[in-house]
Design an enzyme around this catalytic site. Structure first.
Site, PDB file in Angstrom:
ATOM      1  N   ARG A  91      27.888  21.013  35.314  1.00  0.00           N
ATOM      2  CA  ARG A  91      28.946  21.378  35.447  1.00  0.00           C
ATOM      3  C   ARG A  91      29.707  21.305  36.733  1.00  0.00           C
ATOM      4  O   ARG A  91      30.503  21.013  37.219  1.00  0.00           O
ATOM      5  CB  ARG A  91      29.180  22.615  34.631  1.00  0.00           C
ATOM      6  CG  ARG A  91      30.697  23.152  34.775  1.00  0.00           C
ATOM      7  CD  ARG A  91      30.814  24.463  34.157  1.00  0.00           C
ATOM      8  NE  ARG A  91      32.331  24.811  34.143  1.00  0.00           N
ATOM      9  CZ  ARG A  91      32.822  25.963  33.794  1.00  0.00           C
ATOM     10  NH1 ARG A  91      31.827  26.930  33.347  1.00  0.00           N
ATOM     11  NH2 ARG A  91      34.066  26.125  33.561  1.00  0.00           N
ATOM     12  N   ARG A 130      10.338  32.406  27.244  1.00  0.00           N
ATOM     13  CA  ARG A 130      11.247  33.274  27.801  1.00  0.00           C
ATOM     14  C   ARG A 130      10.703  34.515  28.470  1.00  0.00           C
ATOM     15  O   ARG A 130      11.029  35.133  29.491  1.00  0.00           O
ATOM     16  CB  ARG A 130      12.516  33.502  26.830  1.00  0.00           C
ATOM     17  CG  ARG A 130      13.294  32.429  26.707  1.00  0.00           C
ATOM     18  CD  ARG A 130      14.563  32.692  25.771  1.00  0.00           C
ATOM     19  NE  ARG A 130      14.090  33.241  24.286  1.00  0.00           N
ATOM     20  CZ  ARG A 130      13.635  31.981  23.395  1.00  0.00           C
ATOM     21  NH1 ARG A 130      13.943  30.756  23.528  1.00  0.00           N
ATOM     22  NH2 ARG A 130      13.446  32.546  22.187  1.00  0.00           N
ATOM     23  N   ARG A 132       0.934  24.503  26.234  1.00  0.00           N
ATOM     24  CA  ARG A 132       1.460  23.286  26.492  1.00  0.00           C
ATOM     25  C   ARG A 132       0.563  22.484  27.710  1.00  0.00           C
ATOM     26  O   ARG A 132       0.878  21.167  28.145  1.00  0.00           O
ATOM     27  CB  ARG A 132       2.627  23.587  27.587  1.00  0.00           C
ATOM     28  CG  ARG A 132       3.850  24.333  26.775  1.00  0.00           C
ATOM     29  CD  ARG A 132       4.376  23.474  25.972  1.00  0.00           C
ATOM     30  NE  ARG A 132       5.454  24.075  25.233  1.00  0.00           N
ATOM     31  CZ  ARG A 132       6.661  23.391  24.734  1.00  0.00           C
ATOM     32  NH1 ARG A 132       6.363  22.282  24.243  1.00  0.00           N
ATOM     33  NH2 ARG A 132       7.555  24.157  24.095  1.00  0.00           N
ATOM     34  N   GLN A 136      12.374  22.378  26.561  1.00  0.00           N
ATOM     35  CA  GLN A 136      11.162  22.622  25.762  1.00  0.00           C
ATOM     36  C   GLN A 136      10.611  23.735  26.843  1.00  0.00           C
ATOM     37  O   GLN A 136       9.998  24.863  26.286  1.00  0.00           O
ATOM     38  CB  GLN A 136      10.113  21.591  25.982  1.00  0.00           C
ATOM     39  CG  GLN A 136      10.273  20.391  24.965  1.00  0.00           C
ATOM     40  CD  GLN A 136       9.222  19.274  25.472  1.00  0.00           C
ATOM     41  OE1 GLN A 136       8.189  19.638  25.069  1.00  0.00           O
ATOM     42  NE2 GLN A 136       9.887  18.283  25.808  1.00  0.00           N
ATOM     43  N   LEU A 137      10.699  23.734  28.037  1.00  0.00           N
ATOM     44  CA  LEU A 137      10.381  24.689  29.070  1.00  0.00           C
ATOM     45  C   LEU A 137      11.132  26.066  28.695  1.00  0.00           C
ATOM     46  O   LEU A 137      10.519  27.016  28.721  1.00  0.00           O
ATOM     47  CB  LEU A 137      10.507  24.295  30.533  1.00  0.00           C
ATOM     48  CG  LEU A 137      10.272  25.337  31.446  1.00  0.00           C
ATOM     49  CD1 LEU A 137       8.725  25.573  31.554  1.00  0.00           C
ATOM     50  CD2 LEU A 137      10.767  24.695  32.948  1.00  0.00           C
ATOM     51  N   ARG A 146       0.465  36.399  33.298  1.00  0.00           N
ATOM     52  CA  ARG A 146       0.019  36.598  32.077  1.00  0.00           C
ATOM     53  C   ARG A 146       1.091  35.566  31.250  1.00  0.00           C
ATOM     54  O   ARG A 146       0.496  34.987  30.315  1.00  0.00           O
ATOM     55  CB  ARG A 146       0.747  37.971  31.534  1.00  0.00           C
ATOM     56  CG  ARG A 146       0.281  37.974  30.054  1.00  0.00           C
ATOM     57  CD  ARG A 146       0.819  39.598  29.471  1.00  0.00           C
ATOM     58  NE  ARG A 146       0.370  39.668  28.000  1.00  0.00           N
ATOM     59  CZ  ARG A 146       0.676  40.937  27.417  1.00  0.00           C
ATOM     60  NH1 ARG A 146       1.330  42.011  28.000  1.00  0.00           N
ATOM     61  NH2 ARG A 146       0.550  40.855  26.113  1.00  0.00           N
ATOM     62  N   SER A 157      23.164  22.780  37.739  1.00  0.00           N
ATOM     63  CA  SER A 157      24.274  22.738  36.799  1.00  0.00           C
ATOM     64  C   SER A 157      24.860  21.296  36.851  1.00  0.00           C
ATOM     65  O   SER A 157      25.050  20.928  37.977  1.00  0.00           O
ATOM     66  CB  SER A 157      25.340  23.710  37.467  1.00  0.00           C
ATOM     67  OG  SER A 157      26.438  23.288  36.327  1.00  0.00           O
ATOM     68  N   ASN A 176       5.235  35.549  35.803  1.00  0.00           N
ATOM     69  CA  ASN A 176       4.142  36.246  36.127  1.00  0.00           C
ATOM     70  C   ASN A 176       2.671  35.530  35.490  1.00  0.00           C
ATOM     71  O   ASN A 176       2.878  34.801  34.539  1.00  0.00           O
ATOM     72  CB  ASN A 176       4.434  37.680  35.629  1.00  0.00           C
ATOM     73  CG  ASN A 176       4.456  37.777  34.097  1.00  0.00           C
ATOM     74  OD1 ASN A 176       3.286  37.250  33.527  1.00  0.00           O
ATOM     75  ND2 ASN A 176       5.411  38.395  33.495  1.00  0.00           N
TER      76      ASN A 176
END
Length: 249
Positions: free
Chosen positions: A131, A120, A214, A115-116, A205, A129, A203
């Site tokens: 992996r 972007r 959220r 969700q987070l 904004r 990770s 940032n």
């Protein structure tokens, strides 16, 4: 869940040194946090758009007008507060992108991460990770950790079934590793509840926009709503003047 502030926007030592030579009062108030670094940067960015003064001179030449006069809009604070309120209400929010905050976020679920990372613009992520980090019972991690939703936590039978499922998943992960399956493939059986750690930089904004979508009471799932409140509290702790803008978001 743990949220810790690693870094945030700070005035440079060179800038403060030059200011100390030319305006001790403003320098003192900045170093004593009567004026925060974030306020100074915000004022510089906003006034650069409308002032004939150079950006490097704005605090020096305009501090008296904005930081040492009462707000003329009747809403309290200083003229700097009034100016920032005007900028926010007029949606000239690019000026707030110059304030950044870097957080250590620990022990959140992969479900929250999904969700987070939908947010972007204005966000940067570095995520633990699955992996390269190994989550076998005999690895340094001691096995994978997981988040338990409150609806499961509060139901004794559901909690037992949930924990049994987590044990089975751990056993399966360990068995796959024992059979020679590399960690990058064994991780496919790990659940969305498996925890991860990440570094998040955003940032102001972007954080205000994130909070508006959220925050608690806006339909967000409980875990990301809790993270949202923690981020807000952390920002307000170092830049108290931002509090009203989160409340209005």
């Amino acid at each position: 869940m743990e949220v810790k502030l690693i870094a945030h926007t700070q005035l440079s030592e060179d800038f403060l040194y030059e200011l100390s030579k030319r305006s001790y009062e403003v320098f003192f108030d900045l170093t004593e946090d009567k004026i925060t670094d974030g306020q100074a940067v915000a004022l510089t960015a906003i006034r650069t758009c409308y002032s004939h003064n150079k950006p490097s001179e704005i605090i020096l030449k305009e501090a008296n007008k904005y930081f040492y006069r009462d707000a003329t809009d009747g809403q309290g604070g200083t003229e700097a507060d009034r100016l920032i309120r005007h900028i926010v209400s007029s949606k000239h929010l690019s000026t707030l992108e110059h304030l950044t905050f870097t957080f250590a976020i620990e022990g959140v679920s992969r479900a929250l991460l999904a969700q987070l990372t939908r947010h972007r613009v204005g966000f940067s992520f570095s995520v633990q990770s699955q992996r390269y980090c190994r989550f076998g019972s005999d690895d340094k991690s001691g096995g994978f950790r997981y988040v338990v939703p409150p609806s499961v936590e509060q139901n004794d039978h559901a909690r037992r079934e949930y924990e049994l499922a987590m044990i089975e998943i751990q056993n399966l992960y360990d068995e796959l590793r024992f059979l020679g399956v590399p960690p990058e493939d064994a991780r496919f059986v790990l659940p969305q509840s498996a925890t991860c750690n990440l570094v998040l930089t955003a940032n102001l904004r972007a954080l205000l926009d994130f909070y508006s979508k959220r925050r608690k009471g806006r339909g967000a799932q409980w875990e990301i709503a809790e993270l949202t409140e923690r981020l807000c509290e952390t920002v307000v702790a170092v830049e108290p003047w931002t509090d009203p803008f989160f409340e209005q978001a």
